[in-house]
Design a protein around this motif. Structure first.
Motif, PDB file in Angstrom:
ATOM      1  N   UNK A  26      -4.199   8.146  -2.834  1.00 22.62           N
ATOM      2  CA  UNK A  26      -2.974   7.349  -2.849  1.00 22.62           C
ATOM      3  C   UNK A  26      -3.274   5.934  -3.334  1.00 22.62           C
ATOM      4  N   UNK A  27      -2.267   5.320  -3.890  1.00 24.24           N
ATOM      5  CA  UNK A  27      -2.371   3.971  -4.443  1.00 24.24           C
ATOM      6  C   UNK A  27      -1.366   3.071  -3.741  1.00 24.24           C
ATOM      7  N   UNK A  33       3.324   2.830  -1.235  1.00 23.43           N
ATOM      8  CA  UNK A  33       2.155   3.703  -1.255  1.00 23.43           C
ATOM      9  C   UNK A  33       2.581   4.985  -1.960  1.00 23.43           C
ATOM     10  N   UNK A  34       1.910   5.349  -3.055  1.00 20.76           N
ATOM     11  CA  UNK A  34       2.309   6.499  -3.863  1.00 20.76           C
ATOM     12  C   UNK A  34       1.143   7.463  -4.022  1.00 20.76           C
ATOM     13  N   UNK A  72      -8.260   7.520   0.084  1.00 22.33           N
ATOM     14  CA  UNK A  72      -8.786   8.830  -0.282  1.00 22.33           C
ATOM     15  C   UNK A  72      -8.777   9.736   0.943  1.00 22.33           C
ATOM     16  N   UNK A  73      -8.044  10.860   0.836  1.00 22.49           N
ATOM     17  CA  UNK A  73      -7.923  11.825   1.935  1.00 22.49           C
ATOM     18  C   UNK A  73      -7.519  11.133   3.233  1.00 22.49           C
ATOM     19  N   UNK A  74      -6.552  10.235   3.144  1.00 24.04           N
ATOM     20  CA  UNK A  74      -6.071   9.506   4.309  1.00 24.04           C
ATOM     21  C   UNK A  74      -4.564   9.600   4.377  1.00 24.04           C
ATOM     22  N   UNK A  76      -5.625   0.128   6.757  1.00 24.60           N
ATOM     23  CA  UNK A  76      -6.819   0.724   7.342  1.00 24.60           C
ATOM     24  C   UNK A  76      -7.375   1.803   6.415  1.00 24.60           C
ATOM     25  N   UNK A  77      -8.636   1.712   6.079  1.00 21.58           N
ATOM     26  CA  UNK A  77      -9.254   2.682   5.195  1.00 21.58           C
ATOM     27  C   UNK A  77      -9.025   2.430   3.726  1.00 21.58           C
TER      28      UNK A  77
END
Length: 468
Positions: free
Chosen positions: A76-77, A129-130, A157-159, A167-168
């Motif tokens: 995600x971005x 967040x996309x 990534x994978x979140x 966070x992350x």
């Protein structure tokens, strides 16, 4: 259309685009601002962001973000590109008892006059967040139009990410911060990256070219550690970032003035040199003759033992940072050649210094903050403050502007109230309110205005520059 569907549709258009990389840093290889979007590729930036001049609406430019993660299930971005349309707000300005709510427009809805603003209005970084689309080569991509300016972004990534958390969050390995060279980190890591997008004159936008690559000589950013007995994290030492201007000469006759620049809450000494675009802004203003060559010191204001009115940081600044800077750089030791400004929590630090350490600086810039709620303008304070220049600035749609209570407590009276109270006390306050929220788009503009209209100018000259 869902976010995932949008990402897939955009990914389908890749492969026909002629793309070139841009990045943001102290001495970046980045976009020159040419109409064709041409730019130099940063060494090793195989998967970094790419800017393309389309000449089509709504902005004339689009950016493709890329992240190489062949084994990831989801990438995600998150980027600073919600926008507000001030002219269409029912209440364009905040007031003492209400907040004008921004529209949360997406880049494809952008029109001339729109400015970046988180949605809903908040002191947190509430940005879209996309989901990105994965290609057969393991590269995840997402393309969006963007108007001219600087934008911060990061990856998950994978979140499970949403608009309320960082966070992350991961920076772009193809577009690292200025303190990463050939994969080697010098100093503190940051969890996000920045990109500059030129403006297309066929799609009118505010002129933010002064935030872009320097047209001329460039200054230098240096990460440093100094002894700070009693500092908690890290123990007995602390960090700062120093900017030296183009052509810095440690032997010149006249010592340089010094700007002390403070970050906001949850940030550190790296904030202004990354998200704040400090080096490019300074390079451009100096090269264009708008300000004099200046040394900028960006201290870490966190990690101290708890103290009233940020006393521990103020003591460290005066007793340890000043001597360290004056030993290592050719700067003036006169308070009239020192300025201090900061954003949000850094704006509150500015207010504390203005009230309690007035003799240490000649110029104080309070950004997105106000006066402490217990402020009493005694005769002694008033006499001292009449000898310095005071600047107060904020975004019109910033919830801090009127001074709302946050988390059940009122942190300060807000910029509106600060201007009102200081003016009522007989001070000439140079105020600066621009459309925008509690974000870097506003703070970069306020920094430029503080430097070009207030800092290191005689009080009468500063007043004239503001039309006072």
């Amino acid at each position: 259309m869902t976010r995932r569907e949008v990402a897939r549709a955009v990914a389908a258009t890749l492969g026909t685009a002629s793309l070139t990389a841009t990045a943001l840093g102290a001495t970046p290889a980045s976009a020159t601002g040419n109409r064709d979007g041409s730019a130099d590729r940063k060494p090793g930036a195989k998967y970094g962001p790419q800017v393309r001049h389309t000449g089509e609406g709504p902005t004339g430019y689009e950016v493709t973000f890329r992240y190489h993660a062949p084994t990831a299930r989801r990438v995600q971005l998150k980027g600073e590109w919600y926008f507000e349309r001030p002219s269409a707000l029912a209440e364009r300005l905040t007031g003492p008892d209400h907040l004008a709510e921004t529209q949360g427009l997406l880049p494809r809805q952008w029109q001339a006059g729109d400015v970046p603003a988180s949605h809903p209005n908040s002191t947190s970084p509430l940005w879209p967040v996309v989901d990105m689309a994965k290609g057969r080569d393991g590269v995840w991509t997402y393309t969006t139009p963007l108007p001219g300016g600087v934008y911060t972004y990061g990856f998950f990534v994978d979140a499970q990410a949403d608009d309320t958390t960082t966070s992350g969050q991961l920076p772009d390995p193809g577009n690292p911060a200025w303190n990463v060279t050939d994969g080697v980190l010098r100093g503190r890591a940051v969890d996000r990256s920045q990109i500059y997008v030129p403006a297309d004159p066929d799609f009118p936008a505010a002129d933010l070219s002064w935030q872009g690559p320097a047209k001329g000589a460039r200054g230098k950013l240096t990460y440093a550690t100094y002894n700070s007995p009693g500092h908690v994290t890290p123990v007995d030492e602390n960090h700062l970032v120093v900017y030296t201007p183009p052509g810095y000469d440690p032997k010149r006759v006249k010592p340089y003035p010094t700007l002390y620049l403070s970050h906001g809450g949850g940030e550190n000494e790296m904030g202004w040199s990354t998200q704040g675009d400090l080096a490019r802004i300074m390079d451009n203003l100096i090269n264009q003759g708008e300000i004099q060559p200046t040394v900028v010191v960006m201290p870490n204001a966190t990690g101290y033992a708890s103290s009233a009115r940020d006393q521990e940081h103020r003591t460290d600044l005066v007793e340890r940072v000043f001597p360290w800077v004056e030993e290592h750089y050719h700067v003036s030791t006169s308070a009239s050649d020192r300025a201090y400004t900061g954003l949000s929590a850094g704006g509150m630090r500015t207010a504390y210094l203005l009230l309690d350490n007035t003799e240490q600086f000649g110029y104080y810039g309070i950004m997105s903050a106000g006066l402490p709620p217990d402020t009493v303008l005694t005769d002694a304070r008033t006499a001292a403050m009449r000898k310095v220049s005071v600047f107060v600035g904020c975004g019109w749609q910033d919830p801090i502007n009127p001074g709302f209570a946050l988390n059940g407590s009122s942190l300060h009276r807000g910029p509106f109230r600060a201007v009102r109270d200081l003016t009522a006390a007989g001070f000439h306050v140079q105020s600066d309110f621009v459309d925008g929220g509690h974000n870097w788009h506003v703070w970069r503009i306020l920094l430029k205005d503080f430097l070009t209209r207030v800092a290191f100018l005689p009080p009468t000259t500063a007043s004239a520059a503001w039309g006072a």
